[in-house]
Design an enzyme around this catalytic site. Structure first.
Site, PDB file in Angstrom:
ATOM      1  N   HIS A   1     -10.294  -7.880   4.945  1.00 29.39           N
ATOM      2  CA  HIS A   1      -8.792  -7.587   5.012  1.00 29.39           C
ATOM      3  C   HIS A   1      -9.592  -5.735   5.068  1.00 29.39           C
ATOM      4  O   HIS A   1     -10.924  -5.589   4.145  1.00 29.39           O
ATOM      5  CB  HIS A   1      -7.311  -7.636   4.237  1.00 29.39           C
ATOM      6  CG  HIS A   1      -8.135  -6.958   3.430  1.00 29.39           C
ATOM      7  ND1 HIS A   1      -8.529  -8.159   2.467  1.00 29.39           N
ATOM      8  CD2 HIS A   1      -7.545  -6.113   1.875  1.00 29.39           C
ATOM      9  CE1 HIS A   1      -8.170  -7.620   0.470  1.00 29.39           C
ATOM     10  NE2 HIS A   1      -8.567  -5.798   1.287  1.00 29.39           N
TER      11      HIS A   1
ATOM     12  N   HIS B   1     -15.488  -6.768   0.029  1.00 30.06           N
ATOM     13  CA  HIS B   1     -14.824  -8.107   0.250  1.00 30.06           C
ATOM     14  C   HIS B   1     -14.754  -7.107   2.510  1.00 30.06           C
ATOM     15  O   HIS B   1     -15.033  -6.114   2.141  1.00 30.06           O
ATOM     16  CB  HIS B   1     -13.557  -9.161   0.712  1.00 30.06           C
ATOM     17  CG  HIS B   1     -12.580  -7.844   0.641  1.00 30.06           C
ATOM     18  ND1 HIS B   1     -11.978  -7.252   1.737  1.00 30.06           N
ATOM     19  CD2 HIS B   1     -12.157  -7.139  -0.137  1.00 30.06           C
ATOM     20  CE1 HIS B   1     -11.259  -5.900   1.254  1.00 30.06           C
ATOM     21  NE2 HIS B   1     -11.064  -6.041   0.446  1.00 30.06           N
TER      22      HIS B   1
ATOM     23  N   GLU C   1     -13.960  -1.411   3.700  1.00 34.07           N
ATOM     24  CA  GLU C   1     -13.365  -0.840   2.988  1.00 34.07           C
ATOM     25  C   GLU C   1     -14.289   0.406   2.485  1.00 34.07           C
ATOM     26  O   GLU C   1     -14.223   1.348   1.750  1.00 34.07           O
ATOM     27  CB  GLU C   1     -12.411  -1.372   1.843  1.00 34.07           C
ATOM     28  CG  GLU C   1     -11.560  -2.357   2.466  1.00 34.07           C
ATOM     29  CD  GLU C   1     -11.009  -2.664   0.913  1.00 34.07           C
ATOM     30  OE1 GLU C   1     -11.181  -3.362  -0.190  1.00 34.07           O
ATOM     31  OE2 GLU C   1      -9.924  -3.353   1.500  1.00 34.07           O
TER      32      GLU C   1
ATOM     33  N   HIS D   1      -7.982  -3.662  -7.554  1.00 30.41           N
ATOM     34  CA  HIS D   1      -7.379  -4.429  -6.543  1.00 30.41           C
ATOM     35  C   HIS D   1      -5.838  -5.132  -6.694  1.00 30.41           C
ATOM     36  O   HIS D   1      -6.085  -4.671  -7.874  1.00 30.41           O
ATOM     37  CB  HIS D   1      -8.201  -5.592  -6.952  1.00 30.41           C
ATOM     38  CG  HIS D   1      -7.697  -7.150  -6.499  1.00 30.41           C
ATOM     39  ND1 HIS D   1      -7.670  -7.247  -5.366  1.00 30.41           N
ATOM     40  CD2 HIS D   1      -6.647  -7.921  -6.501  1.00 30.41           C
ATOM     41  CE1 HIS D   1      -7.132  -8.948  -4.704  1.00 30.41           C
ATOM     42  NE2 HIS D   1      -6.917  -8.212  -6.346  1.00 30.41           N
TER      43      HIS D   1
ATOM     44  N   GLU E   1     -11.930 -10.208  -4.041  1.00 28.25           N
ATOM     45  CA  GLU E   1     -12.716 -10.516  -2.707  1.00 28.25           C
ATOM     46  C   GLU E   1     -13.527 -11.259  -3.413  1.00 28.25           C
ATOM     47  O   GLU E   1     -14.049 -12.843  -2.739  1.00 28.25           O
ATOM     48  CB  GLU E   1     -11.339 -10.740  -1.666  1.00 28.25           C
ATOM     49  CG  GLU E   1      -9.600 -10.131  -1.778  1.00 28.25           C
ATOM     50  CD  GLU E   1      -9.488  -9.003  -2.168  1.00 28.25           C
ATOM     51  OE1 GLU E   1      -9.956  -8.242  -2.685  1.00 28.25           O
ATOM     52  OE2 GLU E   1      -8.231  -8.473  -1.979  1.00 28.25           O
TER      53      GLU E   1
ATOM     54  N   ASP F   1     -13.181  -4.514  -6.770  1.00 26.70           N
ATOM     55  CA  ASP F   1     -12.482  -5.071  -5.610  1.00 26.70           C
ATOM     56  C   ASP F   1     -12.536  -6.536  -6.647  1.00 26.70           C
ATOM     57  O   ASP F   1     -12.925  -6.806  -7.753  1.00 26.70           O
ATOM     58  CB  ASP F   1     -12.936  -4.963  -4.081  1.00 26.70           C
ATOM     59  CG  ASP F   1     -10.965  -5.566  -3.673  1.00 26.70           C
ATOM     60  OD1 ASP F   1     -10.081  -5.895  -4.357  1.00 26.70           O
ATOM     61  OD2 ASP F   1     -11.305  -5.038  -2.180  1.00 26.70           O
TER      62      ASP F   1
END
Ligand code: ZN
Length: 276
Positions: free
Chosen positions: A116, A104, A135, A60, A10, A8
């Site tokens: 998120h 994240h 996630e 991402h 973030e 990802d």
């Protein structure tokens, strides 16, 4: 030894703003350099532990953030969309370990940088068997199906705290401390990469989890959306039900973790139609 790496963005040291991690953003080129540095540190650490095959899944946004010719370990790169298994596309039972790099925290977590849960404009909260998850835990459904241990997670401190609630817990490397959702105190990238290198090596040797994650039969996922419309739309799918008295929440589940994850991805895609 074959390692699957889902990247990802973030959770990379130095990243605090969407402008650094979305194509066209002012600082995007700097951001992708920082991501690549952490990914290659993880690959180098795995190489030091004896790994010899790598598949990297760029997970991402547009999913084409990585320069293929700059990946270490002669890694195969899965990039672009659309990918049916999304952040876990390309995993199968031949892998020995999974790394989550640059992850994240979940949408509601405290001091979680750019937090998120898949879609910040649709999903307010995700829960598995009653526990709020991010996630990493959702993606663990796919790891459970293929029987591959999640060995390493990197990100901010909130991400590591969430991810290490998985059973068995992966080895975690925190590279920044969230000050707020859009501010952080980050390690210098050189130090972040040094720790990730060491963490990747440990994650495949002394700290290697004994098994893949597992989910009890009858596992139940609940998703709370930003609007009731989104939940009502999800309930169009057979097996997905509105939760009584909670107009923004749906539930689904079963015994097959891959089928549960596929339903989850379907709802993520479906509710995009209602994002303003
Ligand atoms: Zn994400």
């Amino acid at each position: 030894m074959k390692v699957y790496i889902s990247t990802d963005f973030e959770g990379v040291a130095g990243i605090v703003d969407w402008d650094q991690i979305l194509i066209g953003g002012h600082d995007y080129e700097m951001g992708r350099r920082l991501l690549l540095g952490e990914l290659n540190a993880a690959i180098d650490g795995a190489l030091a532990a004896g790994a010899d095959a790598f598949v990297v899944n760029d997970s991402h946004s547009t999913m084409r953030n990585l320069p293929p010719d700059e990946l270490h370990g002669e890694a195969t790169l899965i990039s672009g969309k659309h990918k049916p298994l999304y952040m876990m596309e390309g995993l199968d039972a031949t892998f020995d370990a999974i790394f989550f790099i640059g992850y994240h925290g979940s949408m509601g977590a405290s001091q979680a940088v750019l937090s998120h849960s898949y879609n910040p404009r649709a999903i307010w909260e995700a829960r598995i068997n009653g526990e709020v998850v991010g996630e990493a835990a959702l993606n663990a459904l796919v790891a459970a199906h293929y029987g591959v241990p999640i060995a390493l997670v990197t990100g901010d401190e909130a991400t590591i705290a969430e991810a290490t609630r998985l059973a068995p817990p992966p080895h975690g490397v925190a590279v920044k401390r969230g000050v707020s959702r859009t501010a952080a105190a980050s390690l210098h990238p050189t130090e972040a990469r040094r720790r990730i290198h060491q963490g990747a090596r440990l994650a495949l040797t002394e700290a290697k989890p004994a098994s893949a994650p597992s989910f009890a039969p009858g596992t139940r996922v609940e998703l709370t959306f930003l609007t009731a419309d989104m939940a009502e739309m999800c309930a169009w799918i057979p097996g997905v039900e509105l939760v009584a008295g909670q107009p923004r929440t749906v539930a689904f589940g079963g015994d097959d973790p891959l089928a549960i994850f596929r339903t989850f991805v379907t709802l993520v895609m479906l509710t995009r139609a209602l994002v303003e």
